[in-house]
Scaffold this active site. Structure first.
Site, PDB file in Angstrom:
ATOM      1  N   LYS A  44       0.768  -1.144   0.120  1.00  0.00           N
ATOM      2  CA  LYS A  44      -0.047  -0.079   0.009  1.00  0.00           C
ATOM      3  C   LYS A  44       0.699   1.179   0.018  1.00  0.00           C
ATOM      4  O   LYS A  44       0.410   2.350  -0.166  1.00  0.00           O
ATOM      5  CB  LYS A  44      -0.845   0.120   1.093  1.00  0.00           C
ATOM      6  CG  LYS A  44      -1.805  -1.138   1.652  1.00  0.00           C
ATOM      7  CD  LYS A  44      -2.895  -0.426   2.622  1.00  0.00           C
ATOM      8  CE  LYS A  44      -2.996  -1.706   3.629  1.00  0.00           C
ATOM      9  NZ  LYS A  44      -3.864  -1.211   4.934  1.00  0.00           N
ATOM     10  N   LYS A  46       2.622   2.047   2.502  1.00  0.00           N
ATOM     11  CA  LYS A  46       2.600   2.479   3.885  1.00  0.00           C
ATOM     12  C   LYS A  46       3.442   1.723   4.701  1.00  0.00           C
ATOM     13  O   LYS A  46       3.606   0.646   4.833  1.00  0.00           O
ATOM     14  CB  LYS A  46       0.975   2.113   4.550  1.00  0.00           C
ATOM     15  CG  LYS A  46       0.599   2.630   5.771  1.00  0.00           C
ATOM     16  CD  LYS A  46      -0.816   2.523   5.926  1.00  0.00           C
ATOM     17  CE  LYS A  46      -1.456   3.135   6.971  1.00  0.00           C
ATOM     18  NZ  LYS A  46      -2.921   3.259   7.442  1.00  0.00           N
TER      19      LYS A  46
HETATM   20  N1  C2G Z   1      -9.445   5.171  13.057  1.00  0.00           N
HETATM   21  C1  C2G Z   1     -10.325   6.229  13.863  1.00  0.00           C
HETATM   22  N2  C2G Z   1      -9.814   7.386  14.389  1.00  0.00           N
HETATM   23  C2  C2G Z   1      -8.550   7.762  14.056  1.00  0.00           C
HETATM   24  C3  C2G Z   1      -7.584   6.898  13.496  1.00  0.00           C
HETATM   25  C4  C2G Z   1      -8.164   5.678  12.944  1.00  0.00           C
HETATM   26  O1  C2G Z   1     -11.439   5.740  13.872  1.00  0.00           O
HETATM   27  N3  C2G Z   1      -8.188   9.050  14.703  1.00  0.00           N
HETATM   28  C5  C2G Z   1      -9.936   4.025  12.559  1.00  0.00           C
HETATM   29  C6  C2G Z   1      -9.843   4.048  11.043  1.00  0.00           C
HETATM   30  O2  C2G Z   1     -10.987   4.625  10.394  1.00  0.00           O
HETATM   31  C7  C2G Z   1      -9.839   2.422  10.804  1.00  0.00           C
HETATM   32  C8  C2G Z   1      -9.140   2.015  12.101  1.00  0.00           C
HETATM   33  O3  C2G Z   1      -9.129   2.994  12.976  1.00  0.00           O
HETATM   34  O4  C2G Z   1     -11.263   2.114  10.947  1.00  0.00           O
HETATM   35  C9  C2G Z   1      -7.680   1.578  11.831  1.00  0.00           C
HETATM   36  O5  C2G Z   1      -6.925   2.593  11.154  1.00  0.00           O
HETATM   37  P1  C2G Z   1      -5.741   2.355  10.372  1.00  0.00           P
HETATM   38  O6  C2G Z   1      -4.764   1.666  11.429  1.00  0.00           O
HETATM   39  O7  C2G Z   1      -5.225   3.701   9.698  1.00  0.00           O
HETATM   40  O8  C2G Z   1      -6.275   1.537   9.418  1.00  0.00           O
HETATM   41  P2  C2G Z   1      -6.106   1.649   7.782  1.00  0.00           P
HETATM   42  O9  C2G Z   1      -4.744   2.073   7.314  1.00  0.00           O
HETATM   43  O10 C2G Z   1      -7.294   2.409   7.219  1.00  0.00           O
HETATM   44  O11 C2G Z   1      -6.385   0.282   7.111  1.00  0.00           O
HETATM   45  O12 C2G Z   1      -8.439  -3.013   4.467  1.00  0.00           O
HETATM   46  C10 C2G Z   1      -8.708  -1.662   5.092  1.00  0.00           C
HETATM   47  C11 C2G Z   1      -7.444  -1.388   5.600  1.00  0.00           C
HETATM   48  O13 C2G Z   1      -6.548  -2.338   6.200  1.00  0.00           O
HETATM   49  C12 C2G Z   1      -7.675  -0.248   6.634  1.00  0.00           C
END
Ligand code: C2G
Length: 129
Positions: A44, A46
């Site tokens: 990704k 990332k």
């Molecule tokens: N999240 C949140 N509030 C934040 C940061 C993150 O509610 N301040 C939520 C995101 O919306 C997500 C979850 O926490 O639902 C995990 O966030 P990430 O680790 O950034 O996940 P992401 O990189 O979006 O990966 O296939 C889907 C992906 O794997 C999602």
């Protein structure tokens, strides 16, 4: 039993992640979390600071989480939903609409995020320049 599933990286675990997982646990009887592997994140573009094993162990240890699986690719969600007889797929609204293709197979819910905290902001506060 009502199973809920979500996916995420959960790098540098913070209150935004916890708020989401706590709310998700309230949507059903069992919460499964797919934690993205380091390889999947690299794909990704990332970069994660914390290795998969540690990110998965932290999420696995939470009282709100019943089961953790590795997220290795974009296409495993439908298989996971069928394998675990998932009732609800839920994720933060930053993904709003992205997983509507799952609607024929389960309820799809996008939840509001927690403002003011994100891994990106935390990294920036460590190196302000
Ligand atoms: N999240 C949140 N509030 C934040 C940061 C993150 O509610 N301040 C939520 C995101 O919306 C997500 C979850 O926490 O639902 C995990 O966030 P990430 O680790 O950034 O996940 P992401 O990189 O979006 O990966 O296939 C889907 C992906 O794997 C999602």
């Amino acid at each position: 039993a009502k199973t809920v599933i979500t996916y995420g990286t959960f790098d540098m675990f913070h209150i935004g992640h916890l708020n989401l997982l706590r709310r998700l646990s309230g949507l059903g009887d069992r919460l499964i979390v797919g934690v993205s592997t380091d390889e999947f994140n690299a794909g990704k573009g990332k970069r994660t600071l914390i290795p998969f094993e540690h990110r998965a162990e932290i999420v696995r240890s939470l009282r709100y989480v019943d089961h953790v699986i590795p997220e290795t690719n974009w296409d495993q969600k439908l298989d996971d939903i069928q394998r675990y007889a998932v009732h609800t797929f839920a994720i933060g609204e930053d993904w709003k609409g992205a997983f509507d293709f799952l609607k024929p197979h389960c309820e799809v819910v996008y939840l509001s995020r927690t403002d003011g905290v994100s891994t990106t902001q935390l990294k920036r506060s460590l190196n302000p320049f």
